[in-house]
Design a protein around this motif. Structure first.
Motif, PDB file in Angstrom:
ATOM      1  N   ARG A 173       0.842  -1.201   0.000  1.00 46.47           N
ATOM      2  CA  ARG A 173       0.000   0.000   0.000  1.00 46.47           C
ATOM      3  C   ARG A 173       0.875   1.248   0.000  1.00 46.47           C
ATOM      4  O   ARG A 173       0.672   2.164  -0.785  1.00 46.47           O
ATOM      5  N   ARG A 182      -3.203   5.661   3.138  1.00 46.34           N
ATOM      6  CA  ARG A 182      -3.175   5.249   4.542  1.00 46.34           C
ATOM      7  C   ARG A 182      -4.130   6.139   5.356  1.00 46.34           C
ATOM      8  O   ARG A 182      -4.808   5.680   6.259  1.00 46.34           O
ATOM      9  N   ILE A 184      -6.761   7.833   4.116  1.00 45.74           N
ATOM     10  CA  ILE A 184      -8.160   7.597   3.717  1.00 45.74           C
ATOM     11  C   ILE A 184      -8.694   6.310   4.351  1.00 45.74           C
ATOM     12  O   ILE A 184      -9.815   6.250   4.829  1.00 45.74           O
ATOM     13  N   GLN A 185      -7.899   5.254   4.324  1.00 48.27           N
ATOM     14  CA  GLN A 185      -8.374   3.975   4.860  1.00 48.27           C
ATOM     15  C   GLN A 185      -7.228   3.287   5.628  1.00 48.27           C
ATOM     16  O   GLN A 185      -6.488   2.474   5.063  1.00 48.27           O
ATOM     17  N   ASP A 187      -7.170   0.881   7.602  1.00 45.35           N
ATOM     18  CA  ASP A 187      -7.236  -0.593   7.690  1.00 45.35           C
ATOM     19  C   ASP A 187      -7.151  -1.278   6.338  1.00 45.35           C
ATOM     20  O   ASP A 187      -7.559  -2.436   6.182  1.00 45.35           O
ATOM     21  N   MET A 188      -6.658  -0.567   5.354  1.00 43.54           N
ATOM     22  CA  MET A 188      -6.689  -1.094   3.988  1.00 43.54           C
ATOM     23  C   MET A 188      -6.097  -2.506   3.874  1.00 43.54           C
ATOM     24  O   MET A 188      -6.683  -3.377   3.236  1.00 43.54           O
ATOM     25  N   ILE A 191      -8.449  -5.100   5.211  1.00 39.71           N
ATOM     26  CA  ILE A 191      -9.641  -5.281   4.354  1.00 39.71           C
ATOM     27  C   ILE A 191      -9.254  -6.087   3.110  1.00 39.71           C
ATOM     28  O   ILE A 191      -9.967  -6.970   2.669  1.00 39.71           O
ATOM     29  N   LYS A 220     -15.309  -1.770  -0.024  1.00 38.19           N
ATOM     30  CA  LYS A 220     -14.565  -0.838   0.837  1.00 38.19           C
ATOM     31  C   LYS A 220     -13.247  -0.439   0.164  1.00 38.19           C
ATOM     32  O   LYS A 220     -12.824   0.711   0.216  1.00 38.19           O
ATOM     33  N   LYS A 223     -13.993   1.953  -2.684  1.00 36.17           N
ATOM     34  CA  LYS A 223     -14.389   3.283  -2.197  1.00 36.17           C
ATOM     35  C   LYS A 223     -13.159   4.096  -1.799  1.00 36.17           C
ATOM     36  O   LYS A 223     -13.018   5.268  -2.160  1.00 36.17           O
ATOM     37  N   ALA A 224     -12.254   3.427  -1.064  1.00 34.86           N
ATOM     38  CA  ALA A 224     -11.053   4.141  -0.612  1.00 34.86           C
ATOM     39  C   ALA A 224     -10.200   4.554  -1.811  1.00 34.86           C
ATOM     40  O   ALA A 224      -9.702   5.688  -1.878  1.00 34.86           O
ATOM     41  N   LYS A 227     -11.747   7.475  -3.710  1.00 37.60           N
ATOM     42  CA  LYS A 227     -11.507   8.734  -3.011  1.00 37.60           C
ATOM     43  C   LYS A 227     -10.055   9.185  -3.242  1.00 37.60           C
ATOM     44  O   LYS A 227      -9.778  10.374  -3.440  1.00 37.60           O
ATOM     45  N   TYR A 228      -9.171   8.201  -3.248  1.00 30.62           N
ATOM     46  CA  TYR A 228      -7.751   8.492  -3.476  1.00 30.62           C
ATOM     47  C   TYR A 228      -7.574   9.155  -4.860  1.00 30.62           C
ATOM     48  O   TYR A 228      -6.953  10.194  -5.003  1.00 30.62           O
TER      49      TYR A 228
END
Ligand code: HEM
Length: 469
Positions: A173, A182, A184-185, A187-188, A191, A220, A223-224, A227-228
């Motif tokens: 990541r 990191r 934005i999410q 827990d990427m 997930i 999820k 979505k992250a 947004k990125y």
């Protein structure tokens, strides 16, 4: 027509013999018979329950000649190829065999829009661009060392006992998307692991009501990433060339944030899933073999003589370490390559019909004694050292036009990670009489097998004394 020109390519009796047995699995030696519908569900269920078991039974059932045979899953017929010579013929044939349709199907099922999947006329499809960019970025002599340096930086920072017990899966990541993802999410990585465990449902095109958990995790991630990609470009510069270049090309042909996110996710997933499993088995095989551990520890030492870790030395100048990596791949790869048949095609002594699919499940070949020698079920760290020519049959990264473009990076990044781990830390089994963990063979995967959940080995990590480093 083709079959008329080749009358003795098939024996009707042979086919009838295979198709008239009372076994629940119908296997067609030839293609002149279509399996009956009633067997179709049985095949898919058996395949999902234990894909290699089904293929082995089918191969033995057809006399173990290693000629192509057919199985039907869902409503699709797959010809199974297990002989190295036939695999080479498939790789060389880009005229009547193609892969594109598979990439398109997966992107379609993931929700990518049609223009993004097919690309704009006269412009390369995003799937093709992705492959070319990987080659540009990840091959020796290109930008491989840039991304390799990012990985080493990350390992330098994180190869401490505290970090190792929690954080290492974030490396992809951070290398691919920088700090913004990191934020934005956070827990990427978790997930993605949740998705990874269930991602085989994508391959078998499970309907939504049977794949809710997988879809929730996947959404999820989408979505992250969406947004990125919707965030201002100047907040996303701390990434590798590949991510920026691919985005630029996709934007040029009008691909939107959501579609870029879907494509990026397939790459992120592909990079992360096999690399973590490859590293897991590699470390495990070495830890369970203290003699090999001692040999590797000594062999890699020169790579740490200078301030900068010598990545090339680790990946290419340590034959025992490299041999163990190759053997690890042979033992743990469940990889397959697939092709779609656009015209009737002869492979071996068989004719494979247009409109069906070819699958080359490499584990069938990796466990073939006539190719890899004796005791193929056992890990032998010297197998590839004694006979480096065996490398050409090691198909963990697939082959031909679709061969994994990340293979050099994966090999280098995993070997460097394991070398740094062994160099810095003394890693041993916490309880010395633990049994070697079993692989999860029941769940189909795209590359490297997973470990059975209940079988994670318990390890003891100690800093090596300074004089040993
Ligand atoms: C141990 C680690 C890895 C293994 C075992 C592995 C294995 C594979 C396999 C079996 C395929 C399909 C090959 C075929 O269809 O013939 C594949 C495709 C692919 N891999 Fe990997 N892979 C690994 C790591 C990576 C990494 C680190 C990257 C990128 C940085 C990557 C990027 C890709 C891409 C983009 C494709 C699709 C190629 C195409 O469609 O033409 N892989 N990989």
């Amino acid at each position: 027509m083709l079959s008329k020109r080749l009358p003795h390519a098939f024996s009707q009796a042979e086919a009838v013999h295979c198709l008239t047995t009372r076994r629940s699995i119908l296997i067609g030696y030839l293609v002149s018979f279509e399996p009956k519908d009633s067997t179709v569900v049985g095949h898919l269920k058996s395949f999902v329950a234990n894909s290699q078991g089904l293929l082995t039974r089918a191969r033995l059932y057809c006399g173990n000649t290693r000629e192509p045979f057919a199985i039907t899953m869902g409503n699709q017929k797959f010809y199974i190829i297990t002989k190295p010579e036939d695999v080479s013929v498939v790789f060389r044939n880009s005229t009547t065999l193609t892969f594109e349709i598979f990439a398109q199907e997966i992107l379609h099922d993931l929700g990518c829009s049609e223009p993004a999947i097919r690309g704009i006329p006269r412009v390369k499809s995003p799937a093709r661009l992705t492959r070319e960019f990987h080659v540009h970025h990840l091959f020796p002599g290109n930008l491989l060392n840039d991304i390799g340096a990012e990985f080493v930086k990350y390992y330098e920072k994180t190869l401490s006992i505290e970090y190792l017990t929690s954080q290492t899966k974030h490396v992809t990541r951070d290398a691919y998307f920088g700090k913004l993802l990191r934020k934005i999410q956070p827990d990427m990585a978790w997930i993605l692991l949740e998705y990874d465990d269930l991602a085989w449902k994508v391959l078998f095109r499970y309907p939504p009501f049977l794949s809710r958990k997988m879809r929730a995790a996947r959404d999820k991630v989408f979505k992250a990433l969406e947004k990125y990609y919707a965030s201002p470009a100047d907040q996303r510069t701390d990434t590798v060339w590949f991510t920026l270049a691919l985005e630029k090309e996709m934007r040029k042909v009008g691909v939107n944030d959501r579609d870029i996110a879907i494509m990026a996710m397939t790459i992120y997933w592909g990079v992360a899933t096999n690399s973590r499993k490859g590293a897991f088995w590699f470390i495990t095989y070495i830890i369970f073999n203290p003699d090999l551990m001692a040999i590797v520890h000594d062999e890699i030492a020169p790579a740490f003589m200078n301030a900068k870790v010598d990545q090339d030395y680790i990946a290419n100048k340590c034959p025992r370490f490299r041999g163990a990596w190759e053997e690890n791949l042979r033992m743990t790869a469940f990889s397959s390559s697939v092709r779609y048949i656009t015209e009737d095609t002869i492979i071996g002594k068989k004719i494979l019909r247009k409109g069906h699919r070819i699958m080359m499940p490499y584990r069938q070949m990796h466990l073939d004694e006539s190719v890899f020698g004796e005791r193929v079920e056992e890990f032998n760290s010297e197998r590839f050292v004694k006979d480096p020519g065996l490398r050409r049959y090691n198909m963990a990264f697939g082959g031909g036009a679709t061969q994994c473009p990340g293979r050099y990076l994966a090999t280098q990044a995993i070997m460097v990670f394991v070398a740094m781990l062994i160099h810095r830390l003394q890693v041993t089994l916490d309880l010395p009489d633990q049994k070697f963990p079993d692989a999860e063979e029941a769940i189909p995967v795209l590359g490297i097998m997973d470990v059975k959940r209940s079988e994670d080995p318990s390890l003891r990590l100690q800093l090596r004394p300074i004089s040993e480093e």
